[in-house]
Design a protein around this motif. Structure first.
Motif, PDB file in Angstrom:
ATOM      1  N   THR A 231       0.699  -1.184   0.016  1.00  0.00           N
ATOM      2  CA  THR A 231       0.106  -0.008  -0.126  1.00  0.00           C
ATOM      3  C   THR A 231       0.949   1.151  -0.064  1.00  0.00           C
ATOM      4  O   THR A 231       0.699   2.190  -0.662  1.00  0.00           O
TER       5      THR A 231
ATOM      6  N   PHE B  71      -6.726  -8.273  -0.707  1.00  0.00           N
ATOM      7  CA  PHE B  71      -5.822  -7.031  -0.232  1.00  0.00           C
ATOM      8  C   PHE B  71      -5.490  -6.598  -1.581  1.00  0.00           C
ATOM      9  O   PHE B  71      -5.476  -5.408  -1.719  1.00  0.00           O
TER      10      PHE B  71
ATOM     11  N   VAL C 151      -8.034  -4.647  -3.231  1.00  0.00           N
ATOM     12  CA  VAL C 151      -8.314  -3.303  -2.361  1.00  0.00           C
ATOM     13  C   VAL C 151      -7.393  -2.381  -2.721  1.00  0.00           C
ATOM     14  O   VAL C 151      -7.554  -1.081  -3.027  1.00  0.00           O
TER      15      VAL C 151
ATOM     16  N   TRP D 175      -7.705  -0.769  -6.423  1.00  0.00           N
ATOM     17  CA  TRP D 175      -8.878  -0.133  -6.578  1.00  0.00           C
ATOM     18  C   TRP D 175      -8.844   1.315  -5.820  1.00  0.00           C
ATOM     19  O   TRP D 175      -9.248   2.436  -6.397  1.00  0.00           O
ATOM     20  N   VAL D 176      -8.547   1.117  -4.432  1.00  0.00           N
ATOM     21  CA  VAL D 176      -8.477   2.504  -3.665  1.00  0.00           C
ATOM     22  C   VAL D 176      -7.299   3.456  -4.275  1.00  0.00           C
ATOM     23  O   VAL D 176      -7.851   4.695  -4.382  1.00  0.00           O
TER      24      VAL D 176
ATOM     25  N   THR E 219      -7.162   5.129   3.539  1.00  0.00           N
ATOM     26  CA  THR E 219      -8.183   4.449   3.168  1.00  0.00           C
ATOM     27  C   THR E 219      -7.933   2.920   2.789  1.00  0.00           C
ATOM     28  O   THR E 219      -8.652   2.009   3.178  1.00  0.00           O
ATOM     29  N   SER E 220      -6.951   2.760   2.139  1.00  0.00           N
ATOM     30  CA  SER E 220      -6.576   1.037   1.755  1.00  0.00           C
ATOM     31  C   SER E 220      -6.134   0.413   2.951  1.00  0.00           C
ATOM     32  O   SER E 220      -6.562  -0.747   3.187  1.00  0.00           O
TER      33      SER E 220
ATOM     34  N   PHE F 298      -9.411  -0.512   4.643  1.00  0.00           N
ATOM     35  CA  PHE F 298     -10.307  -1.625   3.941  1.00  0.00           C
ATOM     36  C   PHE F 298      -9.593  -2.900   4.179  1.00  0.00           C
ATOM     37  O   PHE F 298     -10.045  -3.817   4.057  1.00  0.00           O
ATOM     38  N   ILE F 299      -8.069  -2.909   4.201  1.00  0.00           N
ATOM     39  CA  ILE F 299      -7.547  -3.934   4.474  1.00  0.00           C
ATOM     40  C   ILE F 299      -7.765  -4.898   5.614  1.00  0.00           C
ATOM     41  O   ILE F 299      -7.953  -6.104   5.663  1.00  0.00           O
TER      42      ILE F 299
ATOM     43  N   VAL G  94     -11.132  -6.273   5.367  1.00  0.00           N
ATOM     44  CA  VAL G  94     -11.202  -7.574   4.686  1.00  0.00           C
ATOM     45  C   VAL G  94     -10.658  -8.657   5.428  1.00  0.00           C
ATOM     46  O   VAL G  94     -11.038  -9.595   5.454  1.00  0.00           O
TER      47      VAL G  94
END
Lengths: 282, 267
Positions: free
Chosen positions: B116, B215, B218, B221-222, B247-248, B251-252, B255
């Motif tokens: 990320t 992951f 995510v 796309w983020v 954000t990433s 969301f990781i 998930v």
């Protein structure tokens, strides 16, 4: 609808209205551009020229009105249809918008690689021809960052010409360039137009360029067409704003406010600024 | 009355903005899948070469840093585990703990977080800068779809690269635990290997790999979404790049939670 070649006009714009939120940027703009002519959209900063250009190439959808390109209704088209139309138009961006991670040759070759099934050797030759055309032969392997502003503009033009477009749009082609380089770009625009019989649409505020390249001029003010015609016709106009633009005089405060009120009240005559008018509905 | 109107209006606007964001994410997802799955069968091509270049950048070039960090984390885990296990004279079970934690959880998670920071932010910054410099507009005007040209190669590369790097991370994390346990905590070499092999099942590996694929999705796309959100100039690029990382990671973790729960309760 007639086929492309039967149509006299390359671009027809009818009653175009563009809004950002509740601010109207273009208000009922209509004009037609003939095949093979160089049409200049002139106007001060913030009067809607760039917005108009973005609508013409389909980067924005208008609030109302219609744009026809080669007789086809561009505003009502699906995304796939627009993509097809766009293969026949080229655009030179103000900041050239070259892909910084790619060499000049790759930049010019990109539309060919994406849209055609030509062999790499053919694409290579075509790329060289296009770069030669704008005077950048031998610069194939340079990155955009290694070039001067004028050279980048030329490279942007080479890329716009890659697919042999019928219509080409220039956004402020001489902005940020010195007069000599800018004159070179103007000559190039003329050369493209005369060699390939291109329809050219140029957005600019440089009077010096306009005198060199324009067949017809349309002048925008506050989102409306203030005047349209050949350069001579505009130069003979007695409209105060056209005169002001041609004579390069600054706005006077009084005049500006006057004009602002006139715009608010929809063009009714007003000689002196009255007391502060309430703004409707805000 | 006006205060009430303002409150309700504000809430409504905020909700609409959120919905609009969700809608835009959905459009991005559908667009990516179309250009990834459907379009190549209609003769519209896939940019394999660009995808390979991205794969090298996301995968190969991130191996040294992922390897180093995972080695250290493996060693740290061994020490922390020993802190409790030594009281029961059960230091040989460090192997089980490190092995299972690395494969099921920490190797996929650390890889995703490092990528990320390394690649998700790079995607956001690249697309954001291109947007500011009108390069995205230029693609559009040329009739080249930006999703096809920019997003799909990155998506493919990311989904391929992260699982690969995760496998490496698992191995090196276990190696880190092994080196520290055998050399510092004097656990028997044969016993450590035996315990690790005994503790790990295929299910653990499947958990880790499944997570790593999601992951990757995510992160990509983020990064892309934030990149396309950039407005204004350099400041906008900086803001959205930062935002893409935050954000990433958020969301990781979500998930991670979902799949951990799924594998814990369901499988």
């Amino acid at each position: 609808m007639g086929m492309e070649q039967e149509n006299e006009y390359a671009i027809e714009v009818e009653d175009l209205v563009v809004r950002y939120g509740d601010q109207t940027v273009l208000d009922g703009v209509s004009f037609q551009i003939r095949r093979g002519e160089t049409f200049v959209i002139l106007g001060g900063s913030g009067h809607g020229k760039s917005t108009l250009l973005r609508n013409l190439v389909g980067l924005m959808r208008p609030f109302a009105g219609r744009i026809r390109i080669n007789g086809q209704d561009f505003t009502a088209m699906s995304d796939a249809g627009r993509m097809e139309v766009r293969k026949k138009i080229g655009m030179c961006f103000q900041g050239s918008a070259l892909f910084n991670s790619m060499s000049l040759a790759d930049n010019v070759a990109l539309p060919l690689r994406e849209h055609t099934k030509l062999k790499e050797s053919t694409i290579d030759i075509m790329t060289r021809i296009k770069l030669e055309l704008v005077g950048l032969g031998g610069y194939e392997d340079y990155l955009p960052a290694e070039l001067s502003g004028g050279m980048r503009k030329r490279a942007g033009l080479a890329r716009a010409m890659a697919m042999d477009p019928e219509i080409i749009f220039y956004d402020e082609p001489s902005a940020g360039l010195d007069p000599i380089v800018a004159a070179g770009i103007d000559m190039l625009i003329r050369k493209m137009q005369s060699t390939f019989n291109l329809t050219s649409v140029v957005v600019t505020h440089e009077m010096a360029s306009v005198k060199l390249i324009a067949d017809r001029v349309c002048m925008l003010r506050h989102g409306r067409i203030l005047a349209m015609g050949t350069l001579d016709e505009l130069a003979a106009s007695d409209n105060p704003f056209v005169r002001q633009f041609f004579e390069r005089r600054p706005d006077e405060d009084q005049e500006d406010r006057d004009d602002y009120l006139r715009a608010l009240t929809g063009g009714s005559e007003r000689t002196a600024p009255g007391p502060q008018e309430p703004e409707d509905g805000r | 009355m006006t205060a009430l109107t303002a409150l309700v209006g504000g809430a409504g606007r905020a909700a609409l903005n959120q919905l609009y964001g969700v809608a835009r994410v959905c459009v991005l997802i559908v667009d990516t899948l179309y250009w990834l799955v459907a379009a190549p069968f209609r003769g519209k091509g896939l940019r394999i070469r660009a995808a390979v270049e991205c794969f090298v950048e996301f995968g190969y070039h991130s191996m040294p840093i992922v390897g180093l960090i995972c080695f250290l984390i493996g060693a740290i885990m061994a020490m922390q585990a020993s802190y409790q296990l030594a009281r029961f004279g059960a230091t040989q079970y460090i192997a089980n703990l490190v092995g299972v934690a690395a494969v099921r959880e920490l190797a996929p998670l650390m890889t995703a977080i490092i990528l990320t920071g390394r690649s998700g932010s790079a995607i956001a910054a690249e697309i954001g800068t291109m947007k500011v410099a009108e390069e995205i507009d230029a693609l559009d005007v040329m009739g080249v779809n930006p999703t096809k040209f920019l997003v799909v190669p990155k998506f493919l590369a990311m989904v391929a690269a992260i699982p690969c790097v995760t496998v490496l991370a698992m191995f090196i994390m276990i190696l880190g635990g092994f080196v520290l346990s055998t050399m510092v905590l004097s656990v028997d070499v044969g016993l450590y290997i035996e315990n690790t092999a005994g503790a790990l099942q295929l299910k653990d590996f499947a958990t880790g790999m499944t997570k790593s694929v999601f992951f990757a999705i995510v992160i990509c796309w983020v990064g892309v979404y934030r990149g396309f959100q950039v407005e204004g100039g350099a400041e906008g690029v900086g803001k959205m790049t930062t935002s893409s990382v935050v954000t990433s990671i958020f969301f990781i973790i979500i998930v991670d939670l979902v799949f951990s729960a799924l594998f814990y309760f369901a499988v």
